[in-house]
Design an enzyme around this catalytic site. Sequence first.
Site, PDB file in Angstrom:
ATOM      1  N   SER A  16       0.823  -1.214   0.000  1.00  0.00           N
ATOM      2  CA  SER A  16       0.000   0.000   0.000  1.00  0.00           C
ATOM      3  C   SER A  16       0.857   1.264   0.000  1.00  0.00           C
ATOM      4  O   SER A  16       1.841   1.370   0.741  1.00  0.00           O
ATOM      5  CB  SER A  16      -0.904   0.015   1.235  1.00  0.00           C
ATOM      6  OG  SER A  16      -1.564   1.258   1.304  1.00  0.00           O
ATOM      7  N   LYS A  67     -13.745  -3.505   1.550  1.00  0.00           N
ATOM      8  CA  LYS A  67     -14.532  -2.275   1.407  1.00  0.00           C
ATOM      9  C   LYS A  67     -16.036  -2.496   1.615  1.00  0.00           C
ATOM     10  O   LYS A  67     -16.718  -1.644   2.176  1.00  0.00           O
ATOM     11  CB  LYS A  67     -14.292  -1.640   0.032  1.00  0.00           C
ATOM     12  CG  LYS A  67     -12.908  -1.015  -0.105  1.00  0.00           C
ATOM     13  CD  LYS A  67     -12.788  -0.293  -1.435  1.00  0.00           C
ATOM     14  CE  LYS A  67     -11.405   0.306  -1.588  1.00  0.00           C
ATOM     15  NZ  LYS A  67     -11.300   1.111  -2.811  1.00  0.00           N
ATOM     16  N   ASN A  88     -14.274   3.301   1.819  1.00  0.00           N
ATOM     17  CA  ASN A  88     -12.809   3.279   1.937  1.00  0.00           C
ATOM     18  C   ASN A  88     -12.322   4.132   3.101  1.00  0.00           C
ATOM     19  O   ASN A  88     -11.130   4.248   3.321  1.00  0.00           O
ATOM     20  CB  ASN A  88     -12.142   3.752   0.635  1.00  0.00           C
ATOM     21  CG  ASN A  88     -12.317   5.239   0.411  1.00  0.00           C
ATOM     22  OD1 ASN A  88     -13.218   5.861   0.964  1.00  0.00           O
ATOM     23  ND2 ASN A  88     -11.452   5.819  -0.390  1.00  0.00           N
ATOM     24  N   ASP A 104     -13.500   7.428  -3.155  1.00  0.00           N
ATOM     25  CA  ASP A 104     -12.900   6.974  -4.415  1.00  0.00           C
ATOM     26  C   ASP A 104     -13.433   7.751  -5.624  1.00  0.00           C
ATOM     27  O   ASP A 104     -12.671   8.175  -6.492  1.00  0.00           O
ATOM     28  CB  ASP A 104     -13.172   5.482  -4.631  1.00  0.00           C
ATOM     29  CG  ASP A 104     -12.314   4.606  -3.737  1.00  0.00           C
ATOM     30  OD1 ASP A 104     -11.208   5.033  -3.354  1.00  0.00           O
ATOM     31  OD2 ASP A 104     -12.750   3.477  -3.425  1.00  0.00           O
ATOM     32  N   ALA A 130     -18.245  -3.419 -14.020  1.00  0.00           N
ATOM     33  CA  ALA A 130     -19.463  -3.230 -13.229  1.00  0.00           C
ATOM     34  C   ALA A 130     -19.293  -3.861 -11.852  1.00  0.00           C
ATOM     35  O   ALA A 130     -20.247  -4.308 -11.230  1.00  0.00           O
ATOM     36  CB  ALA A 130     -20.666  -3.841 -13.959  1.00  0.00           C
ATOM     37  N   GLY A 131     -18.045  -3.889 -11.370  1.00  0.00           N
ATOM     38  CA  GLY A 131     -17.762  -4.422 -10.036  1.00  0.00           C
ATOM     39  C   GLY A 131     -17.779  -3.317  -9.001  1.00  0.00           C
ATOM     40  O   GLY A 131     -18.294  -2.212  -9.240  1.00  0.00           O
ATOM     41  N   GLY A 132     -17.195  -3.628  -7.841  1.00  0.00           N
ATOM     42  CA  GLY A 132     -17.204  -2.689  -6.726  1.00  0.00           C
ATOM     43  C   GLY A 132     -16.519  -1.371  -7.060  1.00  0.00           C
ATOM     44  O   GLY A 132     -16.979  -0.306  -6.640  1.00  0.00           O
ATOM     45  N   ALA A 133     -15.426  -1.436  -7.810  1.00  0.00           N
ATOM     46  CA  ALA A 133     -14.679  -0.207  -8.119  1.00  0.00           C
ATOM     47  C   ALA A 133     -15.540   0.750  -8.936  1.00  0.00           C
ATOM     48  O   ALA A 133     -15.557   1.965  -8.684  1.00  0.00           O
ATOM     49  CB  ALA A 133     -13.398  -0.558  -8.869  1.00  0.00           C
ATOM     50  N   TYR A 221      -2.958   1.728 -11.574  1.00  0.00           N
ATOM     51  CA  TYR A 221      -1.733   2.473 -11.840  1.00  0.00           C
ATOM     52  C   TYR A 221      -0.574   1.498 -11.899  1.00  0.00           C
ATOM     53  O   TYR A 221      -0.614   0.429 -11.308  1.00  0.00           O
ATOM     54  CB  TYR A 221      -1.484   3.576 -10.801  1.00  0.00           C
ATOM     55  CG  TYR A 221      -1.220   3.061  -9.419  1.00  0.00           C
ATOM     56  CD1 TYR A 221      -2.245   2.924  -8.506  1.00  0.00           C
ATOM     57  CD2 TYR A 221       0.073   2.708  -9.030  1.00  0.00           C
ATOM     58  CE1 TYR A 221      -2.017   2.438  -7.244  1.00  0.00           C
ATOM     59  CE2 TYR A 221       0.309   2.223  -7.756  1.00  0.00           C
ATOM     60  CZ  TYR A 221      -0.733   2.091  -6.864  1.00  0.00           C
ATOM     61  OH  TYR A 221      -0.505   1.601  -5.620  1.00  0.00           O
TER      62      TYR A 221
HETATM   63  P1  ATR Z   1     -13.369  -4.497  -8.220  1.00  0.00           P
HETATM   64  O1  ATR Z   1     -13.575  -4.283  -6.752  1.00  0.00           O
HETATM   65  O2  ATR Z   1     -11.950  -4.289  -8.675  1.00  0.00           O
HETATM   66  O3  ATR Z   1     -14.346  -3.762  -9.056  1.00  0.00           O
HETATM   67  P2  ATR Z   1     -14.869  -6.858  -8.810  1.00  0.00           P
HETATM   68  O4  ATR Z   1     -16.043  -6.358  -8.064  1.00  0.00           O
HETATM   69  O5  ATR Z   1     -14.475  -8.298  -8.718  1.00  0.00           O
HETATM   70  O6  ATR Z   1     -13.562  -6.066  -8.418  1.00  0.00           O
HETATM   71  O7  ATR Z   1     -15.106  -6.476 -10.366  1.00  0.00           O
HETATM   72  C1  ATR Z   1     -14.151  -6.756 -11.342  1.00  0.00           C
HETATM   73  C2  ATR Z   1     -14.611  -6.173 -12.671  1.00  0.00           C
HETATM   74  O8  ATR Z   1     -13.609  -6.436 -13.669  1.00  0.00           O
HETATM   75  C3  ATR Z   1     -15.903  -6.765 -13.193  1.00  0.00           C
HETATM   76  O9  ATR Z   1     -16.557  -5.803 -13.980  1.00  0.00           O
HETATM   77  C4  ATR Z   1     -15.385  -7.921 -14.053  1.00  0.00           C
HETATM   78  O10 ATR Z   1     -16.275  -8.365 -15.054  1.00  0.00           O
HETATM   79  P3  ATR Z   1     -17.471  -9.404 -14.684  1.00  0.00           P
HETATM   80  O11 ATR Z   1     -18.510  -8.579 -13.968  1.00  0.00           O
HETATM   81  O12 ATR Z   1     -17.953  -9.898 -16.005  1.00  0.00           O
HETATM   82  O13 ATR Z   1     -16.853 -10.456 -13.827  1.00  0.00           O
HETATM   83  C5  ATR Z   1     -14.200  -7.252 -14.699  1.00  0.00           C
HETATM   84  N1  ATR Z   1     -13.185  -8.226 -15.161  1.00  0.00           N
HETATM   85  C6  ATR Z   1     -12.397  -8.999 -14.410  1.00  0.00           C
HETATM   86  N2  ATR Z   1     -11.581  -9.744 -15.168  1.00  0.00           N
HETATM   87  C7  ATR Z   1     -11.873  -9.431 -16.468  1.00  0.00           C
HETATM   88  C8  ATR Z   1     -11.359  -9.855 -17.732  1.00  0.00           C
HETATM   89  N3  ATR Z   1     -10.375 -10.744 -17.818  1.00  0.00           N
HETATM   90  N4  ATR Z   1     -11.896  -9.302 -18.838  1.00  0.00           N
HETATM   91  C9  ATR Z   1     -12.878  -8.373 -18.753  1.00  0.00           C
HETATM   92  N5  ATR Z   1     -13.409  -7.944 -17.594  1.00  0.00           N
HETATM   93  C10 ATR Z   1     -12.911  -8.454 -16.457  1.00  0.00           C
END
Ligand code: ATR
Length: 275
Positions: A16, A67, A88, A104, A130-133, A221
């Site tokens: 970190s 988070k 966060n 964030d 469309a994940g948490g970030a 990054y």
């Molecule tokens: P984070 O907290 O980093 O957002 P997350 O909630 O696991 O982690 O979400 C990861 C995101 O990256 C999701 O949008 C995931 O796509 P899916 O919803 O289809 O799983 C995307 N992702 C992860 N690996 C990927 C890959 N190899 N190609 C394209 N999208 C990917």
Amino acid sequence: MNNELYAVVGHPICHSKSPRIHSLFAAQTGESVEYTSVQAPLDGFAATVRQFFANGGKGLNVTVPFKEQAWALAECRAARAEKAGAANTLYQNNEGQLVADNTDGHGLVRDLVANHSVQLKDARVLVLGAGGAVRGVLGPLLEQQPASLTIANRTVAKADALVELFADEAGAATLSACGFEEPGQPFDVIVNGTSASLQGDLPPLRANVIGASTVVYDMMYSLQTTTFNQWALDNGAIRVFDGLGMLVEQAAESFRVWRGVRPETAPVIDALRDD
Ligand code: ATR
């Protein structure tokens, strides 16, 4: 005066940059802040948080994979954290309640708009993932009143769910969801919020999402140009940025929430680039 104690908690935590960022903020502002890192056991996040505050700690940053747990643990949430579903930043209010915030999205928008002079108002914005970030940054992005915000994801149903969740914050913006291969026209701003590059993968976008004035922002990054930004440059993006500025800006906003003082971020971003 004794320093007041802050920390970042995650698992793993050894890489970190937050302790370095916050110690630069403390030196710059003269605030009596000591900032360390804490690795919580994967099954022991709540106990680690309770112990930190019971020992007199003043504030925590929270990173992967805690988070969502931080958000759930809090007794109160800042409005911008509510829909993010993740937090966060944690601290205790005057009543001793645990408060969750999410800085964030503020960090992303501030890096784009203030540091890089990217116009989001009336812009056509494409967000990948469309994940948490991504969920954490959609509210602040929509607040900038883009003309449209398109969420593209490998699993389209997850993008659809975010559109439904944020529909009432879209205002005049057109908010929509799709798969990676669907968009076939240039965007003004593309934000990569997937974790695809961790696996060395590229989202399979069509090259014509990049136009002559497209700006690309990878929330990851790295010392080298990220895989996604290299792809964007190869396809004609005018400017590309990685997420270091976002990292420093979210930290500055947490520092402001805790201390009421906003540090200067530019010298800290420069110092981290030179590390
Ligand atoms: P984070 O907290 O980093 O957002 P997350 O909630 O696991 O982690 O979400 C990861 C995101 O990256 C999701 O949008 C995931 O796509 P899916 O919803 O289809 O799983 C995307 N992702 C992860 N690996 C990927 C890959 N190899 N190609 C394209 N999208 C990917």
